[in-house]
Scaffold this motif. Structure first.
Motif, PDB file in Angstrom:
ATOM      1  N   ARG A  26      13.501 -18.783  33.302  1.00 58.41           N
ATOM      2  CA  ARG A  26      12.326 -17.741  33.254  1.00 58.41           C
ATOM      3  C   ARG A  26      11.223 -17.582  32.880  1.00 58.41           C
ATOM      4  N   ALA A 214      17.669  -5.375  28.092  1.00 57.66           N
ATOM      5  CA  ALA A 214      19.056  -5.122  28.407  1.00 57.66           C
ATOM      6  C   ALA A 214      18.719  -3.868  29.216  1.00 57.66           C
ATOM      7  N   GLY A 217      18.662  -5.599  32.755  1.00 60.74           N
ATOM      8  CA  GLY A 217      18.866  -6.649  33.223  1.00 60.74           C
ATOM      9  C   GLY A 217      20.352  -5.405  34.040  1.00 60.74           C
ATOM     10  N   ASN A 218      20.312  -4.887  33.469  1.00 62.87           N
ATOM     11  CA  ASN A 218      22.250  -3.951  34.012  1.00 62.87           C
ATOM     12  C   ASN A 218      21.816  -3.417  32.866  1.00 62.87           C
ATOM     13  N   SER A 221      25.603  -1.812  32.066  1.00 61.99           N
ATOM     14  CA  SER A 221      26.140  -2.800  31.273  1.00 61.99           C
ATOM     15  C   SER A 221      26.130  -2.123  29.330  1.00 61.99           C
ATOM     16  N   ALA A 222      24.489  -1.885  29.523  1.00 60.10           N
ATOM     17  CA  ALA A 222      23.866  -1.841  27.785  1.00 60.10           C
ATOM     18  C   ALA A 222      24.481  -0.808  27.814  1.00 60.10           C
ATOM     19  N   LEU A 224      27.745   0.501  28.715  1.00 58.22           N
ATOM     20  CA  LEU A 224      28.768  -0.013  27.574  1.00 58.22           C
ATOM     21  C   LEU A 224      29.078  -0.794  26.983  1.00 58.22           C
ATOM     22  N   MET A 225      28.160  -2.110  26.332  1.00 57.42           N
ATOM     23  CA  MET A 225      27.616  -2.158  25.316  1.00 57.42           C
ATOM     24  C   MET A 225      27.309  -1.833  24.168  1.00 57.42           C
TER      25      MET A 225
ATOM     26  N   TYR B  88      35.195  -3.915  28.629  1.00 63.00           N
ATOM     27  CA  TYR B  88      35.834  -3.118  29.867  1.00 63.00           C
ATOM     28  C   TYR B  88      36.536  -4.300  30.613  1.00 63.00           C
ATOM     29  N   VAL B  91      33.718  -7.497  33.560  1.00 62.82           N
ATOM     30  CA  VAL B  91      32.531  -8.063  32.890  1.00 62.82           C
ATOM     31  C   VAL B  91      31.108  -6.869  32.976  1.00 62.82           C
ATOM     32  N   ASN B  92      30.871  -6.952  31.243  1.00 62.92           N
ATOM     33  CA  ASN B  92      29.738  -5.594  31.857  1.00 62.92           C
ATOM     34  C   ASN B  92      28.228  -6.613  30.801  1.00 62.92           C
ATOM     35  N   LEU B  93      28.026  -7.554  30.573  1.00 58.66           N
ATOM     36  CA  LEU B  93      26.875  -8.196  29.590  1.00 58.66           C
ATOM     37  C   LEU B  93      25.375  -7.716  30.744  1.00 58.66           C
ATOM     38  N   CYS B  94      24.447  -8.526  30.210  1.00 57.50           N
ATOM     39  CA  CYS B  94      23.694  -8.415  30.454  1.00 57.50           C
ATOM     40  C   CYS B  94      22.948  -9.919  30.932  1.00 57.50           C
ATOM     41  N   PRO B  95      23.192  -9.819  32.773  1.00 53.75           N
ATOM     42  CA  PRO B  95      22.946 -11.168  33.204  1.00 53.75           C
ATOM     43  C   PRO B  95      21.360 -12.319  33.292  1.00 53.75           C
ATOM     44  N   PRO B 145      29.852 -19.182  36.099  1.00 54.14           N
ATOM     45  CA  PRO B 145      30.737 -18.792  37.275  1.00 54.14           C
ATOM     46  C   PRO B 145      31.596 -17.559  36.102  1.00 54.14           C
ATOM     47  N   LYS B 352      32.106  -6.696  41.483  1.00 49.55           N
ATOM     48  CA  LYS B 352      31.571  -5.919  41.310  1.00 49.55           C
ATOM     49  C   LYS B 352      29.925  -6.791  42.337  1.00 49.55           C
TER      50      LYS B 352
END
Ligand SMILES: Nc1ncnc2c1ncn2[C@@H]1O[C@H](COP(=O)(O)OP(=O)(O)OP(=O)(O)O)[C@@H](O)[C@H]1O
Ligand SMILES: [Mg+2]
Lengths: 340, 512
Positions: A26, A214, A217-218, A221-222, A224-225, B88, B91-95, B145, B352
């Protein structure tokens, strides 16, 4: 195949190859921008050597002339990293110049009082926009577009004419010089660099800063995290409002007047600087240091065109446009590679 | 024997979505130091129960008590603070963040408010290590992956409490289908970890469609059907047949049918040929021939290059070397469009991010690929479209069977079915299925496998990727074995080919 029998070790869970890692790094876009800056600077040196381009002060002027843009772009970096956009920047700057000029000239208030008021108003404006974006789930584009019209309109409520500042404390502050190396920096330039350093620290060394990444990024997701994101978004817009107001103060120092039309469209320059600096418009990826180089590149285009002398200033816009396209293309290909 | 008090008790839980009653009066209890399976068909309400508990969705009725006190969480962060860690379903993370950060974000080790990066990376590496994972924690999550991402999510959830010792520490761990994309080895590591936590008194809620896994690791189970509670049993008191009956409400014998089905013999002429196709960082150059009506299964461990191979044949990644010919014509493979035009369809493992459009309806999602092959100027006639969609909704038993439902609101397994329908409907010459039965319940899984068999009988070639070796063996004419990003063997299926045999081939890496 004989080669495979020679490596009995367990598969590495798909750790990407080195080449792929470099391409996916990045930091690459920031390095590209920094490289571009150096190349442009070298071109300037070779072409305008005899016209004094090599002087340290020419370089330092880049920081002086673009201090307000840098501060505004730092605010915009936060917003863009979080996946949003702030279109109100230019209007808040314009409004701040008007408010400051009016308070100093027409109301006779001293700067020590005027500065906090101006900053507070900007930050509060940002807070309101962030609050609406967060709690009513409205697109930031729309909300800050409303902010753009609102603050531009408020300029005219203060006065329809421009107000020039004659106050001595303002002019002495504007003319103050801090010597650096073989030249000097203005107070505005120093302030902008301090803001940059602070932003870097916040983004990389505080939990708040990481939350900004975060969310960009999503967002889902943030959530749910378990990251408390409502506050983060509001804080990001508050910060952008604050930065815009501070940029407005620096602009006022630089121009020494308030005008309802000051800094029209400056938000677009700020966004351009952020994008050229390698931050993805979709959020979550980029560095505030890149924004510095983005601003410097834009500034350098201007001064190169000035040194050229024969070119009209419209070439600045054309060059900026070309660069912006080029950088978005670079980012596009990079993210396409990264997805694999 | 008097039972200890449950750490978590949910009674009369009701959750309604517009038009759907996802949960009606469900009771659920979880005891400390037990692993408790939550079971049910796709759409039974498992994930919804978890989301209602952890504050993702609001509760429409019922009570939740944690350690004897009544609680109601309004956000996942509140649940986390109370000691409930959740992974959950998706996958719920920040890529965009590094693996290390994904594990620690929100509770990074700090000193005077400053994040201690060195310590964070070191601790992340230790946690990852403990799960037997060999990955670079500084690399961005997106470079790994799906299965690795899943493991990272698990590491995050068990990395107890706050690094600074604040926070409650995990008392309840919820894992919603954590094993759906894992291989046997990772599953074993995960089970070892779960048993260790159980020993420490953590209560674990575990969701899986692999019944063998339930019997391997769980103590107690709760079965849901259509949003209602069917029963709570000790695992040792109920056998698989009884369990399946509880889940689907009737005896299931179609599963047996498939076990002794014969692979059809009429494999036709050559359809696709890959000569030395490879990509640096993806997979070493390989030769592969796929014939009409043939099912080729890919076996290999996590990260062995199965997905990478498939992506090259679809043009999702561009090969650096080699050439692909389909039906005798060389195809450039510079973009998926080339492959699609040549009759290749690819059903991605990552529904997803690469597959479904959550805001479109089931019908729109199903029709998407077919419409794209026809070009946007030639819409499919409405009657024909509705008929096709209805046919596949029925064939795959997508629930709710409503073509107007938004895909984002379907349960995980049903989303997978929609994705599958999208590609089946295009009637491709070669269908690439990457983990097509991921997260799909036992009944629907049998249906899908039967469908693959009947499609291949009609002459469609299928490249089938699945983590479960038995599944691959049951369906494939040929099995490609991958290891360390290399296609090391291609075995013709036959009675002597067993899962053990495949595992041996993987381990030795020998070419046949
Ligand atoms: N956000 C939502 N809006 C509307 N309906 C929803 C929503 N989420 C879930 N549902 C519905 O609630 C029901 C239960 O879904 P849920 O995701 O809990 O199933 P599940 O048991 O987890 O299934 P799977 O095994 O496929 O993951 C389904 O009918 C689904 O369509
Ligand atoms: Mg589910």
């Amino acid at each position: 195949m004989t080669t495979t029998t020679q490596q009995p070790k367990a598969p590495s869970n798909g750790t990407p190859s080195r080449a792929a890692r470099v391409l996916a790094d990045r930091r690459l876009p920031v390095l590209v921008t920094a490289g571009l800056f150096l190349v442009m600077y070298a071109i300037g040196l070779s072409r305008y050597q005899n016209y004094g381009f090599a002087e340290t002060q020419v370089f330092l002027n880049l920081f002086i002339d673009n201090s307000y843009l840098l501060v505004a772009a730092v605010g915009a970096t936060f917003v863009i990293l979080s996946g949003g956009i702030d279109l109100s920047v230019g209007s808040v700057i314009g409004f701040t110049t008007m408010l400051t000029a009016w308070l100093v000239e027409k109301q006779g208030l001293p700067l020590v009082i005027v500065i906090p008021i101006a900053l507070g108003v900007g930050a509060f404006g940002g807070y309101l926009m962030g609050y609406v974006i967060q709690n009513f789930e409205i697109q930031p584009f729309i909300v800050t577009l409303a902010g753009l019209f609102l603050f531009r309109g408020l300029c005219l409520v203060i006065s329809k004419e421009s107000i020039s500042i004659t106050d001595s404390s303002v002019s002495s502050m504007a003319q103050a010089q801090v010597s650096v190396g073989g030249g000097f920096l203005s107070i505005g330039a120093i302030v902008s660099l301090v803001v940059l350093a602070a932003a870097f620290y916040v983004l990389h060394y505080t939990r708040f800063g990481r939350r900004v990444y975060a969310i960009g990024g999503n967002e889902q997701s943030a959530l749910l995290m378990g990251l408390p994101q409502g506050g983060t978004k509001i804080a990001v817009y508050t910060m952008s409002g604050f930065c815009s107001a501070l940029a407005g103060l620096l602009f006022t120092l630089y121009i020494q007047s308030g005008d309802p039309l000051h800094a029209t469209g400056l938000e677009l320059d700020a966004i351009a600087a952020v994008v050229i600096g390698g931050t993805l418009l979709t959020g979550g990826s980029g560095y505030v240091v890149g924004t510095l180089f983005g601003v410097l590149v834009l500034g350098l285009i201007k001064s190169l065109i000035q040194f050229e002398g024969t070119l009209s200033s419209w070439w600045t816009k054309i060059a900026t446009g070309v660069l912006l396209c080029a950088f978005i293309l670079i980012q596009r290909t990079m993210t396409a590679r990264r997805k694999t | 024997m008097a039972e200890p008090l449950p750490v978590l008790e949910m009674t009369g839980i009701v959750k309604e979505f517009p038009g759907v009653r996802a949960l009606s009066g469900v009771d659920f209890r979880l005891f400390p130091g037990e692993i408790h399976a939550l079971l049910g068909e796709n759409g039974a309400g498992k994930s919804t129960l978890i989301k209602v508990l952890t504050g993702v969705y609001s509760l429409d009725g019922g009570t939740v008590t944690l350690n004897g006190t009544s609680v109601r969480f309004h956000s996942p962060s509140q649940a986390q603070q109370a000691g409930i860690s959740t992974v959950y379903q998706e996958v719920n993370l920040c890529p965009n963040l590094s693996v290390a950060e994904n594990i620690f974000i929100g509770r990074e080790p700090t000193r005077f408010g400053r994040i201690q990066w060195k310590r964070l990376r070191r601790e992340a590496a230790e946690l990852v290590d403990r799960l037997g994972l060999d990955i670079d924690v500084e690399a961005p999550l997106s470079s790994y992956p799906l299965a690795v991402q899943q493991l990272v999510a698990i590491v995050r959830s068990v990395g107890t409490g706050d690094a600074d010792g604040q926070g409650a520490g995990t008392k309840v761990l919820i894992l919603d289908e954590p094993t759906s994309s894992l291989d046997r080895d990772e599953v074993l590591e995960l089970f070892a970890l779960m048993r260790r936590l159980k020993g420490e008194g953590v209560a674990i809620l575990f969701v899986s469609h692999f019944l063998d896994q339930i019997y391997e690791v769980c103590d107690r189970m709760t079965v849901l059907r259509n949003g209602t509670l069917v029963g709570e049993h000790m695992v040792r008191d109920l056998d698989q047949v009884g369990l399946v009956q509880l889940m689907i409400g009737k005896a299931l014998d179609q599963l047996e049918e498939l076990h002794d089905h014969q692979l059809h013999a009429d494999v036709g002429e050559s359809l696709l040929k890959a000569d030395g196709v490879g990509r640096t960082g993806g997979i070493a150059p390989f030769d592969l021939e796929i014939k009409k009506g043939e099912v080729i299964g890919l076996a290999g461990l996590l990260g062995s290059g199965r997905t990478e191979l498939a992506r090259l044949l679809f043009g999702a990644d561009q090969p650096d070397t080699g050439k692909v010919t389909i039906g005798g014509k060389q195809v450039s493979m510079s973009a998926p469009n080339d492959a699609i035009a040549a009759g290749v369809a690819f059903c991605s493992e990552n529904r997803k991010t690469e597959g479904l459009v959550p805001d479109l309806t089931v019908r729109e999602n199903i029709i998407l690929a077919l419409q794209a092959t026809r070009g946007w100027t030639r819409p499919i006639p409405v009657a024909q479209r509705d008929e096709l969609v209805a046919k596949y909704i029925k064939a795959l038993d997508i629930r709710p069977a409503n073509p107007e439902a938004r895909v984002g609101q379907l349960s995980g397994g049903n989303q997978q079915k929609v994705l599958l329908a999208r590609w089946l409907i295009t009637r491709p010459k070669l269908l690439i299925l990457d983990e097509p039965t991921r997260g799909i319940d036992i009944g629907a899984k049998a249906e899908i496998q039967k469908l693959v068999v009947s499609l291949s009988e009609e002459g469609m070639a299928v490249l089938y990727i699945a983590a479960e070796l038995e599944e691959v063996l049951r369906l494939s004419h040929t099995i490609g074995v991958l290891r360390d990003r290399k296609l090391v063997a291609q075995l013709a299926n036959g009675p002597e080919i067993t899962p053990t045999r495949i595992l041996e081939t993987i381990a030795s890496g020998e070419h046949q």
